[in-house]
Scaffold this motif. Structure first.
Motif, PDB file in Angstrom:
ATOM      1  N   LEU A   1      64.138  19.063  19.288  1.00  0.00           N
ATOM      2  CA  LEU A   1      64.448  18.887  21.012  1.00  0.00           C
ATOM      3  C   LEU A   1      65.634  18.798  21.213  1.00  0.00           C
ATOM      4  O   LEU A   1      66.541  18.005  21.459  1.00  0.00           O
ATOM      5  CB  LEU A   1      64.178  17.655  20.995  1.00  0.00           C
ATOM      6  CG  LEU A   1      62.284  17.875  20.774  1.00  0.00           C
ATOM      7  CD1 LEU A   1      61.550  16.361  20.392  1.00  0.00           C
ATOM      8  CD2 LEU A   1      61.662  18.219  21.638  1.00  0.00           C
ATOM      9  N   LEU A   2      66.640  19.912  21.013  1.00  0.00           N
ATOM     10  CA  LEU A   2      67.849  19.686  20.749  1.00  0.00           C
ATOM     11  C   LEU A   2      68.665  19.695  22.902  1.00  0.00           C
ATOM     12  O   LEU A   2      69.466  19.282  22.518  1.00  0.00           O
ATOM     13  CB  LEU A   2      68.744  21.340  20.852  1.00  0.00           C
ATOM     14  CG  LEU A   2      68.614  22.155  19.760  1.00  0.00           C
ATOM     15  CD1 LEU A   2      68.895  23.725  19.604  1.00  0.00           C
ATOM     16  CD2 LEU A   2      68.793  20.884  18.602  1.00  0.00           C
ATOM     17  N   GLY A   3      67.348  20.136  23.569  1.00  0.00           N
ATOM     18  CA  GLY A   3      67.691  19.344  24.375  1.00  0.00           C
ATOM     19  C   GLY A   3      68.017  19.972  26.040  1.00  0.00           C
ATOM     20  O   GLY A   3      68.243  21.404  26.280  1.00  0.00           O
ATOM     21  N   ILE A   4      68.213  20.787  27.221  1.00  0.00           N
ATOM     22  CA  ILE A   4      68.174  20.647  28.768  1.00  0.00           C
ATOM     23  C   ILE A   4      69.188  20.508  29.344  1.00  0.00           C
ATOM     24  O   ILE A   4      70.313  21.531  29.629  1.00  0.00           O
ATOM     25  CB  ILE A   4      66.632  20.679  28.882  1.00  0.00           C
ATOM     26  CG1 ILE A   4      65.752  21.442  28.399  1.00  0.00           C
ATOM     27  CG2 ILE A   4      67.268  21.679  30.789  1.00  0.00           C
ATOM     28  CD1 ILE A   4      64.201  21.713  28.936  1.00  0.00           C
ATOM     29  N   GLN A   5      69.232  19.645  29.288  1.00  0.00           N
ATOM     30  CA  GLN A   5      70.926  18.880  30.338  1.00  0.00           C
ATOM     31  C   GLN A   5      70.782  17.390  29.446  1.00  0.00           C
ATOM     32  O   GLN A   5      70.051  17.020  28.922  1.00  0.00           O
ATOM     33  CB  GLN A   5      69.677  18.862  31.733  1.00  0.00           C
ATOM     34  CG  GLN A   5      70.111  20.332  32.892  1.00  0.00           C
ATOM     35  CD  GLN A   5      70.068  19.322  34.345  1.00  0.00           C
ATOM     36  OE1 GLN A   5      71.064  18.246  34.747  1.00  0.00           O
ATOM     37  NE2 GLN A   5      69.887  20.251  34.739  1.00  0.00           N
ATOM     38  N   ARG A   6      72.124  17.555  30.160  1.00  0.00           N
ATOM     39  CA  ARG A   6      72.742  15.929  29.421  1.00  0.00           C
ATOM     40  C   ARG A   6      72.753  14.503  30.702  1.00  0.00           C
ATOM     41  O   ARG A   6      74.248  14.493  30.585  1.00  0.00           O
ATOM     42  CB  ARG A   6      73.824  16.115  28.666  1.00  0.00           C
ATOM     43  CG  ARG A   6      74.366  14.887  27.862  1.00  0.00           C
ATOM     44  CD  ARG A   6      75.899  15.193  26.621  1.00  0.00           C
ATOM     45  NE  ARG A   6      74.939  15.642  25.408  1.00  0.00           N
ATOM     46  CZ  ARG A   6      75.650  16.294  24.217  1.00  0.00           C
ATOM     47  NH1 ARG A   6      77.374  15.847  24.469  1.00  0.00           N
ATOM     48  NH2 ARG A   6      75.422  16.959  23.393  1.00  0.00           N
ATOM     49  N   VAL A   7      71.564  14.546  30.705  1.00  0.00           N
ATOM     50  CA  VAL A   7      71.883  12.944  32.129  1.00  0.00           C
ATOM     51  C   VAL A   7      72.145  12.352  31.697  1.00  0.00           C
ATOM     52  O   VAL A   7      72.935  11.437  32.070  1.00  0.00           O
ATOM     53  CB  VAL A   7      70.355  13.640  32.853  1.00  0.00           C
ATOM     54  CG1 VAL A   7      71.128  12.425  34.316  1.00  0.00           C
ATOM     55  CG2 VAL A   7      70.023  14.799  33.391  1.00  0.00           C
ATOM     56  N   GLY A   8      71.398  11.884  30.763  1.00  0.00           N
ATOM     57  CA  GLY A   8      72.027  10.979  29.158  1.00  0.00           C
ATOM     58  C   GLY A   8      72.135  11.532  28.291  1.00  0.00           C
ATOM     59  O   GLY A   8      72.963  12.091  28.286  1.00  0.00           O
ATOM     60  N   PRO A   9      73.045  10.257  27.446  1.00  0.00           N
ATOM     61  CA  PRO A   9      73.387  10.305  26.233  1.00  0.00           C
ATOM     62  C   PRO A   9      73.332  10.996  25.472  1.00  0.00           C
ATOM     63  O   PRO A   9      71.387  11.051  25.394  1.00  0.00           O
ATOM     64  CB  PRO A   9      73.733   8.340  25.689  1.00  0.00           C
ATOM     65  CG  PRO A   9      73.808   8.356  26.747  1.00  0.00           C
ATOM     66  CD  PRO A   9      72.956   8.517  28.169  1.00  0.00           C
ATOM     67  N   ASP A  10      73.940  11.810  24.265  1.00  0.00           N
ATOM     68  CA  ASP A  10      73.167  11.807  22.792  1.00  0.00           C
ATOM     69  C   ASP A  10      72.335  11.399  22.153  1.00  0.00           C
ATOM     70  O   ASP A  10      72.800   9.757  22.250  1.00  0.00           O
ATOM     71  CB  ASP A  10      74.465  12.660  22.504  1.00  0.00           C
ATOM     72  CG  ASP A  10      72.930  13.861  21.639  1.00  0.00           C
ATOM     73  OD1 ASP A  10      72.983  15.245  21.982  1.00  0.00           O
ATOM     74  OD2 ASP A  10      73.028  14.196  20.080  1.00  0.00           O
ATOM     75  N   LEU A  11      71.378  11.603  22.044  1.00  0.00           N
ATOM     76  CA  LEU A  11      70.297  10.857  20.665  1.00  0.00           C
ATOM     77  C   LEU A  11      69.829  11.370  19.763  1.00  0.00           C
ATOM     78  O   LEU A  11      69.378  10.628  18.611  1.00  0.00           O
ATOM     79  CB  LEU A  11      68.848  11.091  21.823  1.00  0.00           C
ATOM     80  CG  LEU A  11      68.606  10.135  22.989  1.00  0.00           C
ATOM     81  CD1 LEU A  11      66.864  10.464  23.008  1.00  0.00           C
ATOM     82  CD2 LEU A  11      69.421   9.117  23.348  1.00  0.00           C
TER      83      LEU A  11
END
Lengths: 226, 495
Positions: A116-126
């Protein structure tokens, strides 16, 4: 008719090459990957890399809610972004770490069905959230009512993962502690469901910066040695 | 096919009869796809408004778990891609291929309608499943596992007759660039779709490679399905309505083959600096920038073809939509190049500008071309003309304003987001600055989708009236301007 055949062949060849090089061969190679054992002398640690399988049940909740729309799980190298230098984004939780958190490698996601590398970075990286996460109780509060922690937060309140129930007898020890403004009506308490518990376990287990076998730099940087 | 010499008049009449017969043969499936597609587009734009609002104000409409941003956004994109995009594309492909190859659709009409019904039912279930909490969180493939074999079968039901028409009519001497693009789209989409779904749903788990495959899937579908259909439609309608031949056959051929060669390489740069082997994202980034070549070639060719014909761009609704769609093609190429190139991409990574690329290529470019095609095709199928110039004009302008806002705002927002994320001053800060700074851009995204929703409401209404046969009974097409009476469009434009 030869022209038609050449045309179809051209279509197949132009797309087939990237398909083979970019998808098929890497996927076949990836299937061969297995966890690597650490070398006690060189790496200074024992066991396997990556150390533990992720919490699949919790990840299912993460997937279901589409958390990756706003949260990435990927630390970029310092020449690309600030990620490695963010306070607490790696194992080292000190105010000014001497080295940045390492960027992620293929092995970090081994055993995950889909990274789940992510789509946008609206919140902090996890990616390494497990190191800096507060207690489970504080996480429940964050999931139930993000605005009780930051009034500017745009994170949705996942009230669906909690049950509001009438207090019977003493207050449940699992009950979420909330500031007065966000607290449930008197006589009621908010208790996490099993799904919320799994999700929190998953979030607490997110530690994707274990030293990579054979990379001494990573070992030297790792504060685990002290 | 050689016919006996005839007077031009009877020739013309025979031509018209043949065209009418072809139109009649594809009428049912094409109108079915357009109408259902328009409904999905309406829904998708409304979900887009709602998703943008939820991204600013998560408490809007309460804390209902079915409409959190994490579920709304995939529902919005899936409705746009599978509900509207592919459906409308199939309709346009079928009609253009039938017309261009001069072949009637022989039999199998009920199969096509059935496939269309199944397509819509499956997507309805898929999108409901996302909202109910069965999302897979794989971008553009969020619908549950059971969906893809059905969609694939339905797609092939359409692709087969289209490819057959192409095969039967293929003449080495005839240069048919629009059908090249359409056949390419027919051929590549199933391949891409099967690859991505098998890799992500059937193989035991590809970890980070899976994420790369997903990014590749999105870009391959855009560049090797939606772009070919849009460009193919533009290559078909621009010469037809302006009455000019395509400016350069060499440019057209080079534009096609460079797209075919580069289109499959790009996408993985989305995760540059990530866990994927570095060469994979580097290749993707190179291809992303090199794609400016086919984009530029096609753009130049369209520009040369429309040169001196700008009055017909103003007058013909079809040409106006397609002209602006063709303008957005270079814009989408530029956005992709900026996302891909290392020195801008590092800043734009994980920001709204990636969403901007999807929207500008899907709505700004592809959908505008398809709207143009629909404004041309539907009167010929339903036997009546568009009712109202005002509805068409509003549809056009609100779409242009909406899409322009989304593109500009998303790019600026992307830049701002990236700057906030990478600002060294923020190393020990919460995400407060980042969240508060991007708020106005997300608000404008909601407003832009609102404008687009409004424009599509008019489109849907107009289309439904046409399909119901309530259009104008007239032999004169509905034109947006009538100031150049003598410079009327050439006859071909109405054929």
């Amino acid at each position: 008719m030869t022209n038609f055949r050449t045309f179809i062949l051209g279509l197949a060849a132009s797309f087939g090459l990237p398909w083979l090089c970019l998808i098929v061969l890497p996927a076949m190679q990836y299937e061969q990957l297995t966890p690597v054992a650490y070398d006690k002398d060189k790496d200074g640690v024992e066991g396997f890399f990556p150390p533990a399988p992720i919490n699949g049940q919790g990840q299912l909740v993460y997937i279901r809610e589409g958390c990756n729309q706003c949260h990435t799980q990927m630390i970029r190298p310092v020449q690309l972004g600030l990620d490695g230098w963010y306070k607490g984004w790696g194992q080292d939780q000190e105010a000014r770490p001497t080295t940045p958190a390492r960027s992620n490698v293929l092995g970090d996601y081994l055993g995950e069905k889909y990274a789940l590398l992510g789509i946008q970075r609206v919140g902090p990286d996890l990616a390494n959230y497990g190191w800096r996460a507060p207690s489970a109780a504080a996480l429940y509060q964050h999931l139930y009512s993000p605005r009780s922690i930051h009034d500017w937060s745009t994170m949705p309140a996942y009230t669906g993962l909690f049950t509001l129930q009438k207090i019977q007898g003493p207050v449940s020890e699992h009950a979420v502690k909330l500031p007065k403004k966000f607290a449930p009506p008197a006589g009621y308490e908010v208790v996490p469901t099993e799904e919320a518990e799994r999700l929190v376990e998953y979030l607490l287990s997110l530690k994707k910066d274990y030293p990579v076998p054979g990379q001494s730099a990573a070992v030297a940087a790792s504060p685990a040695k002290k | 096919m050689q016919t006996t010499p005839a007077t031009p008049d009877t020739d013309l009449q025979a031509d018209n009869l043949r065209r009418a017969a072809i139109d009649k043969s594809v009428k049912g499936p094409v109108l079915f796809l357009f109408t259902n597609g328009a409904f999905w587009l309406m829904l998708s734009t409304l979900l887009g408004v709602l998703a943008a609002i939820k991204l600013v104000e998560p408490e809007f409409l309460g804390d209902c778990p079915y409409i959190t941003y994490g579920r709304l956004q995939p529902a919005h994109i899936n409705a746009l891609v599978y509900g509207w995009g592919i459906q409308a594309a199939l309709g346009v492909m079928l009609w253009i291929m039938a017309r261009r190859s001069g072949q009637e659709l022989k039999g199998g009409k009920s199969l096509l309608i059935t496939a269309g019904v199944f397509w819509n039912i499956t997507i309805t279930f898929g999108i409901l499943a996302i909202l109910m909490g069965k999302s897979t969180s794989i971008e553009w493939l969020e619908m549950p596992k059971f969906v893809w074999p059905v969609l694939l079968t339905c797609f092939l039901c359409y692709a087969w007759p289209i490819a057959r028409m192409f095969g039967r009519a293929f003449r080495p001497e005839g240069f048919m660039v629009s059908t090249w693009y359409i056949l390419g789209a027919c051929f590549w989409f199933p391949w891409i779709f099967i690859t991505a779904n098998v890799a992500l749903h059937c193989l035991p788990g590809l970890g980070a490679i899976g994420a790369g495959i997903d990014a590749w899937y999105i870009h391959a579908v855009i560049l090797l399905f939606f772009v070919p259909v849009g460009v193919g439609a533009a290559y078909y309608f621009i010469p037809k309505i302006t009455g000019q031949p395509i400016a350069s056959a060499q440019l057209a051929s080079a534009g096609f083959w460079s797209l075919a060669i580069l289109g499959g390489w790009t996408g993985m740069q989305k995760f540059m600096g990530g866990p994927l082997p570095a060469w994979m994202s580097s290749v993707g980034a190179c291809a992303g920038v090199l794609l400016l070549i086919p984009v530029g070639l096609v753009g130049l060719n369209h520009h040369l073809t429309t040169l001196g014909k700008h009055s017909s761009v103003a007058a013909s609704p079809t040409l106006r939509f397609i002209f602006f769609g063709a303008l957005f093609y270079p814009v989408s190429g530029l956005v992709l190049a900026m996302n891909s190139a290392f020195w801008t991409g590092a800043n734009l990574q994980f920001t709204q500008s990636w969403y901007s690329f999807q929207v500008v290529s899907l709505y700004g470019f592809f959908s505008m071309c398809v709207f143009g095609a629909i404004y041309y095709i539907v009167p010929r199928l339903s036997g009546c003309e568009w009712l109202s110039v005002r509805l068409i004009r509003n549809h056009f302008w609100f779409s242009v304003y909406g899409i322009g806002t989304i593109v500009i705002m998303s790019l600026v927002a992307g830049w701002q987001q990236g700057a906030d994320l990478n600002d060294p001053e923020h190393w020990d800060q919460t995400f407060m600055n980042h969240v508060i700074n991007s708020r106005p851009y997300v608000v404008s995204r909601a407003v832009a989708w609102g404008l687009i929703s409004f424009s599509n409401f008019m489109f849907l209404l107009h289309l439904l009236l046409m399909v119901a046969g309530l259009g104008r009974r007239s032999s004169a097409p509905t034109l947006l301007e009538h100031d150049h009476g003598d410079q009327a469009l050439p006859h071909e434009a109405h054929a």
